[in-house]
Design a protein around this motif. Structure first.
Motif, PDB file in Angstrom:
ATOM      1  N   ASN A  87       1.872   5.157  10.642  1.00 12.45           N
ATOM      2  CA  ASN A  87       2.225   6.521  11.028  1.00 12.45           C
ATOM      3  C   ASN A  87       3.252   6.491  12.163  1.00 12.45           C
ATOM      4  O   ASN A  87       2.909   6.593  13.335  1.00 12.45           O
ATOM      5  N   PRO A  88       4.526   6.369  11.798  1.00 14.71           N
ATOM      6  CA  PRO A  88       5.571   6.204  12.811  1.00 14.71           C
ATOM      7  C   PRO A  88       5.716   7.393  13.753  1.00 14.71           C
ATOM      8  O   PRO A  88       6.361   7.285  14.791  1.00 14.71           O
ATOM      9  N   ARG A 115       9.277  -7.942  17.041  1.00 15.46           N
ATOM     10  CA  ARG A 115       9.478  -6.996  15.937  1.00 15.46           C
ATOM     11  C   ARG A 115      10.134  -5.711  16.417  1.00 15.46           C
ATOM     12  O   ARG A 115      10.746  -5.003  15.654  1.00 15.46           O
ATOM     13  N   ASN A 116       9.952  -5.409  17.687  1.00 18.06           N
ATOM     14  CA  ASN A 116      10.571  -4.221  18.267  1.00 18.06           C
ATOM     15  C   ASN A 116      10.167  -2.925  17.586  1.00 18.06           C
ATOM     16  O   ASN A 116      11.000  -2.172  17.084  1.00 18.06           O
ATOM     17  N   LEU A 117       8.855  -2.679  17.533  1.00 15.03           N
ATOM     18  CA  LEU A 117       8.394  -1.365  17.074  1.00 15.03           C
ATOM     19  C   LEU A 117       8.596  -0.396  18.221  1.00 15.03           C
ATOM     20  O   LEU A 117       8.628  -0.800  19.377  1.00 15.03           O
ATOM     21  N   HIS A 193      12.416   4.951  25.579  1.00 13.81           N
ATOM     22  CA  HIS A 193      13.209   3.885  24.972  1.00 13.81           C
ATOM     23  C   HIS A 193      12.831   3.738  23.496  1.00 13.81           C
ATOM     24  O   HIS A 193      11.656   3.713  23.142  1.00 13.81           O
ATOM     25  N   ALA A 194      13.844   3.645  22.645  1.00 14.50           N
ATOM     26  CA  ALA A 194      13.577   3.427  21.221  1.00 14.50           C
ATOM     27  C   ALA A 194      13.419   1.930  20.985  1.00 14.50           C
ATOM     28  O   ALA A 194      14.388   1.193  20.978  1.00 14.50           O
ATOM     29  N   PRO A 304      17.643  -2.636  16.331  1.00 18.25           N
ATOM     30  CA  PRO A 304      16.940  -1.958  15.232  1.00 18.25           C
ATOM     31  C   PRO A 304      15.435  -1.929  15.468  1.00 18.25           C
ATOM     32  O   PRO A 304      14.850  -2.894  15.962  1.00 18.25           O
ATOM     33  N   VAL A 305      14.834  -0.804  15.110  1.00 18.55           N
ATOM     34  CA  VAL A 305      13.396  -0.617  15.309  1.00 18.55           C
ATOM     35  C   VAL A 305      12.676  -0.950  14.003  1.00 18.55           C
ATOM     36  O   VAL A 305      13.085  -0.518  12.922  1.00 18.55           O
ATOM     37  N   TYR A 306      11.607  -1.711  14.143  1.00 17.58           N
ATOM     38  CA  TYR A 306      10.926  -2.265  12.967  1.00 17.58           C
ATOM     39  C   TYR A 306      10.528  -1.222  11.933  1.00 17.58           C
ATOM     40  O   TYR A 306      10.866  -1.327  10.759  1.00 17.58           O
ATOM     41  N   GLU A 307       9.810  -0.188  12.376  1.00 18.95           N
ATOM     42  CA  GLU A 307       9.277   0.737  11.370  1.00 18.95           C
ATOM     43  C   GLU A 307      10.389   1.511  10.661  1.00 18.95           C
ATOM     44  O   GLU A 307      10.263   1.855   9.492  1.00 18.95           O
TER      45      GLU A 307
END
Lengths: 523, 158
Positions: A87-88, A115-117, A193-194, A304-307
C-alpha cells in the motif's frame, strides 16, 4: 487534504497506552518530536503506520495512536517494506535501535536502505541493550564497561551513518535527544524526502548507559562540540560562532575564524544534495574530541523509489503479456493430488505457463549434461557397492582400537594392504595407514606391543554408503586428499574403497568401451 | 558429441599435464631414518634415492619400509640402499594418461618417477592421476553435492 492540517494536532497521535520507558529516557524526546511532525505532513491519521522490532525503542508503536506493528527482532525494515509495497499510499515509519537495527537486523536494514522505498527509519542509538538490562551493542565504544564486557569492549563500534551511506541510503541524518526542536526539523525534512530517510538519534539510556552522549549533548558544552549542518552555509560552530571546518588537502581541519587570515569564505560549505558520498562520508568521520560532531542532514539525493519502479514494471509487463493468473502458475506445470490419507498420490501435468521461461531452458541444459551418453561418465553413476565387491574387497581389514600396533603391523605385512579400518561392526573410530605406522615406528620409539592403535590412528574424514556412486567417491577423494574412503556395508560392518580400485574400474570401463566400438574409433 | 570429444582428448594427454608431486630425495647411502624424515617433511609416501650425479638409482616407499624394515633386525642407520627398490619403474613426460592408467592397473606401486633424461621432473601418483581424470569430468564428479541423493532427479516442472 490540506484542510486536515488544521484538524490534526500532536494530541491526535498520542495513544492512551501507559508509557513503560524509564523516566528520563531519550525515547521520550523522539516520541514527542514524531508526534509534532506528523500533523505537519498533511496526511490523514489512518495513513500512518509504525513498525518496530524488539527493544526499548521498539515499544514506540504502542504510544502512537496510529496503525502499528511491534514485529520481530531486527525485521522491522523488512515488514515495513512489505507494508509500503502493498500500500504505497501509507506513510511508513520504522523505529529501531542500535542492537535491533545493526546487530539482529543488520542485514535487513542494509537491504531496506538500498531499495530506497519511500519510508522513514529512525534508529535510536544509546550504545547499549537496555531492554535486556545492559549488554554491549554494536555501537558500544571500545573500553565500555557493560554486563557482557566487564573488562571493557574490545570491538570496533559500527557507525550507523556509515552503514547507511554504504547501503546507498538517499537521506541520511543525525540528531541528539537533548535537542527536540532539531529532531523535529530533521524528521520533517526526512518525511518529505522521496525515498528512504534514515535518521540516527543519539540518546542516553538513563539506567544502563547514562553518559552515552554526555560529552557532546550536555547543554553547557553543546555549542562547542556539535556542528549543526545547514544547507549552503559554511561549517561553523562554537559558542562564539568563530570556529569552522576547512579542507587541508583532502582532510578536514578545525580552524578559528580571524586567525591566520582565515575568513568564512575559506570554510567548507555544506551541500547535502551532492550526488557522491565522499563529502557525507567525510562528515561521518568527524567526531569529538578531534572535531565537533556533525548533526543535521548529511545527505539528501534523489533516486528512483522502489515501489514506484515496481508499479511501473508491473504495468509494463501487464501491457506486454497481459494479466497473469496466479492459480494458473501454481497449477500450471506440475502438481500432485494426495487423497485417501496419503494412500493415493496422483501426479498431474498441466500446460506449463512457464514454457518459455529461460530458467527452465537452463535447467534442461544442465540435466542434458548430467544425462551424458559418454560411457565413462555414465559409468560414474555405478554404485560403489559394486566396485567394492568386484575389486579386492577381501583386503579390507578392520581392527579394534584397543589392538596393539604390533597386531596392526602383522596385518599390514600378511595382507599386503595399505590401510586398515579401526572400529567394530557398529562404529568406525579411525583409519590407520601404512604411513602412520612407518612414521611412528621409525621416527619414535613407541612400544609396539603396548601402544594401542587408537593412539596413532587418524580420524575418519567421511563414511559413504554402498549406494553412493563412484562419482561421489571420486569427489570425496579429490576433496579430502586421501587415498581411501570407508564405506558402510549393507549387511553391517565397514569396507574400504581405495583409489586403486577406482582407477581399476575406470581402466576396465574404458577397455570395455573400446572393445565394443572398434569401428567408430577407426573411423 | 561434446563428451566424446573431451574423452578422446584427455586420455591422450601427456602426464606432464598432470600435477606431478614434488619428490622427496635422498642421496644413496643415506640412512633409513633420514629417508623417512624426508618423506614426512615432504608429506609424500615415497622417497627417491639418487647417486652422486643426481641420477635416480632407487625408490623407497612406505610399502618397502613396512615389509623390509619394520619388524626386521635392521638398524635405523642402515643405508636406504639395502631395502630400496633398485632401478625403479619410471617414465618420461610423454607418457599418456591412458598409458599411466594401464601401468597403475597392472603394477603394484602407487608412485612413479617422471624423468627427462636423468633429470627428475616429479612423481606421478595414483592420486594425482585420479584427480586429473576427475578434473576432466567436473560436471559429473566435482560440481555436484557430495551425496548423490541430493542431486535433483529431474528438471523443475518436468
Amino acid at each position: 487534504m490540506d484542510g486536515l492540517k488544521e484538524y490534526l494536532t500532536r494530541k491526535d497521535f498520542v495513544s492512551s497506552s501507559e508509557v513503560r520507558w524509564c523516566p528520563g529516557c531519550g525515547d521520550y524526546a523522539v516520541l514527542n518530536a514524531v508526534q509534532n511532525v506528523l500533523p505537519q505532513l498533511g496526511l490523514p491519521k489512518e495513513k500512518f503506520v509504525f513498525v518496530s522490532g524488539i527493544g526499548c525503542s521498539s515499544r514506540f508503536p504502542y504510544y502512537m495512536d496510529t496503525y502499528g506493528f511491534h514485529s520481530i527482532h531486527g525485521r522491522a525494515p523488512t515488514i515495513a517494506t512489505g507494508v509500503k509495497v502493498a500500500n504505497p499510499e501509507l506513510s511508513v515509519w520504522v523505529i529501531t535501535g542500535d542492537g535491533d537495527g545493526l546487530s539482529i537486523g543488520g542485514n535487513h536494514l542494509v537491504h531496506a536502505l538500498r531499495r530506497n522505498l519511500d519510508m522513514n527509519i529512525i534508529l535510536l542509538n544509546n550504545r547499549i541493550y537496555g531492554l535486556t538490562k545492559g549488554q554491549y551493542s554494536p555501537t558500544s565504544v571500545k573500553g565500555q564497561i557493560t554486563k557482557t564486557s566487564p573488562y571493557g569492549v574490545i570491538e570496533e563500534p559500527l557507525n550507523p551513518l556509515r552503514v547507511a551511506l554504504a547501503s546507498e541510503a538517499t537521506f541520511v541524518g543525525r540528531a541528539v535527544d537533548t535537542d527536540p526542536k532539531h529532531i523535529t526539523e530533521v524528521l520533517k525534512a526526512g518525511a518529505k524526502h522521496a525515498g528512504t530517510c534514515f535518521v540516527e538519534i543519539l540518546q542516553s539510556c538513563v539506567i544502563f548507559n547514562k553518559k552515552a552522549w554526555d560529552h557532546i549533548s550536555d547543554r553547557s558544552t553543546r555549542d562547542d562540540r556539535l556542528l549543526y549542518l545547514e544547507q549552503d552555509k559554511p561549517l561553523i560552530f562554537g559558542e562564539k560562532r568563530n570556529k569552522g571546518i576547512m579542507l587541508k588537502g583532502t582532510s578536514p581541519v578545525v580552524v578559528t575564524i580571524g586567525e591566520q587570515g582565515i575568513t568564512e569564505k575559506d570554510l567548507v560549505v555544506h551541500d547535502m544534495y551532492r550526488e557522491d558520498t565522499v563529502y557525507a562520508a567525510m562528515l561521518t568521520e568527524m567526531d569529538f574530541p578531534d572535531f565537533p560532531l556533525p548533526v543535521g542532514i548529511y545527505r539528501a539525493v534523489k533516486k528512483p523509489v522502489y515501489e514506484e519502479e515496481l508499479e511501473k514494471q508491473i504495468k509494463n509487463v501487464t501491457a506486454l503479456k497481459g494479466r497473469r493468473n496466479l492459480q494458473a502458475l501454481l497449477r500450471g506445470s506440475e502438481y500432485w493430488t494426495v487423497s485417501n490419507g496419503g494412500q493415493d498420490i496422483k501426479r498431474s501435468s498441466g500446460i506449463s505457463s512457464l514454457a518459455n521461461d529461460e530458467s527452465q531452458v537452463m535447467d534442461e541444459q544442465i540435466h542434458e549434461l548430467l544425462k551424458s551418453t559418454d560411457p565413462l561418465t555414465a559409468s560414474l553413476k555405478t554404485k560403489i557397492g559394486k566396485i567394492f565387491y568386484d575389486y579386492d574387497y577381501k583386503r579390507s581389514k578392520v581392527l579394534s582400537p584397543r589392538d596393539s600396533v604390533a597386531t596392526a603391523i602383522a596385518n599390514f605385512k600378511s595382507a599386503r594392504i595399505e590401510c586398515i579400518l579401526v572400529g567394530d561392526s557398529k562404529q568406525l573410530y579411525g583409519i590407520l595407514a601404512e604411513r602412520d605406522i612407518i612414521q611412528n615406528v621409525v621416527l619414535t620409539s613407541i612400544d609396539r606391543d603396548r601402544t594401542q592403535i587408537s593412539a596413532i590412528m587418524r580420524p575418519v574424514y567421511e563414511i559413504m554408503d554402498e549406494s553412493n556412486s563412484i562419482g561421489d567417491v571420486i569427489n570425496i577423494l579429490s576433496i579430502s586428499g586421501h587415498r581411501h574412503v570407508p564405506i558402510r556395508l549393507k549387511d553391517g560392518g565397514f569396507g574400504l574403497v581405495t583409489i586403486r580400485q577406482i582407477l581399476r574400474f575406470i581402466h576396465d570401463t574404458v577397455e570395455q568401451v573400446e572393445k565394443q566400438e572398434p569401428e567408430t574409433d577407426s573411423k | 558429441m561434446a563428451a566424446a570429444r573431451k574423452k578422446a582428448v584427455f586420455w591422450s594427454e601427456p602426464v606432464s599435464k598432470v600435477d606431478l608431486e614434488r619428490p622427496a630425495v635422498v642421496q644413496s647411502g643415506a640412512t633409513i631414518v633420514d629417508a623417512v624424515k624426508e618423506m614426512k617433511f615432504n608429506q609424500i609416501s615415497c622417497v627417491l634415492v639418487v647417486d652422486e650425479n643426481q641420477k635416480l638409482v632407487g625408490i623407497l616407499s612406505n610399502g618397502d619400509l613396512m615389509h623390509e624394515y619394520v619388524g626386521s633386525t635392521l638398524p635405523g642407520d642402515s643405508p636406504v640402499d639395502t631395502i630400496m627398490t633398485k632401478d625403479p619403474f619410471s617414465a618420461t613426460a610423454a607418457l599418456t594418461v591412458k598409458e599411466a592408467l594401464e601401468i597403475f592397473h597392472s603394477k603394484p606401486f602407487r608412485h612413479m618417477p617422471i624423468l627427462s633424461g636423468d633429470k627428475i621432473l616429479g612423481i606421478l601418483s595414483i592420486r594425482g592421476l585420479m584427480t586429473f581424470i576427475s578434473q576432466h569430468l567436473p560436471i559429473q564428479v566435482l560440481n555436484l553435492p557430495p551425496d548423490s541423493s541430493l542431486i535433483a532427479s529431474h528438471t523443475a516442472g518436468e
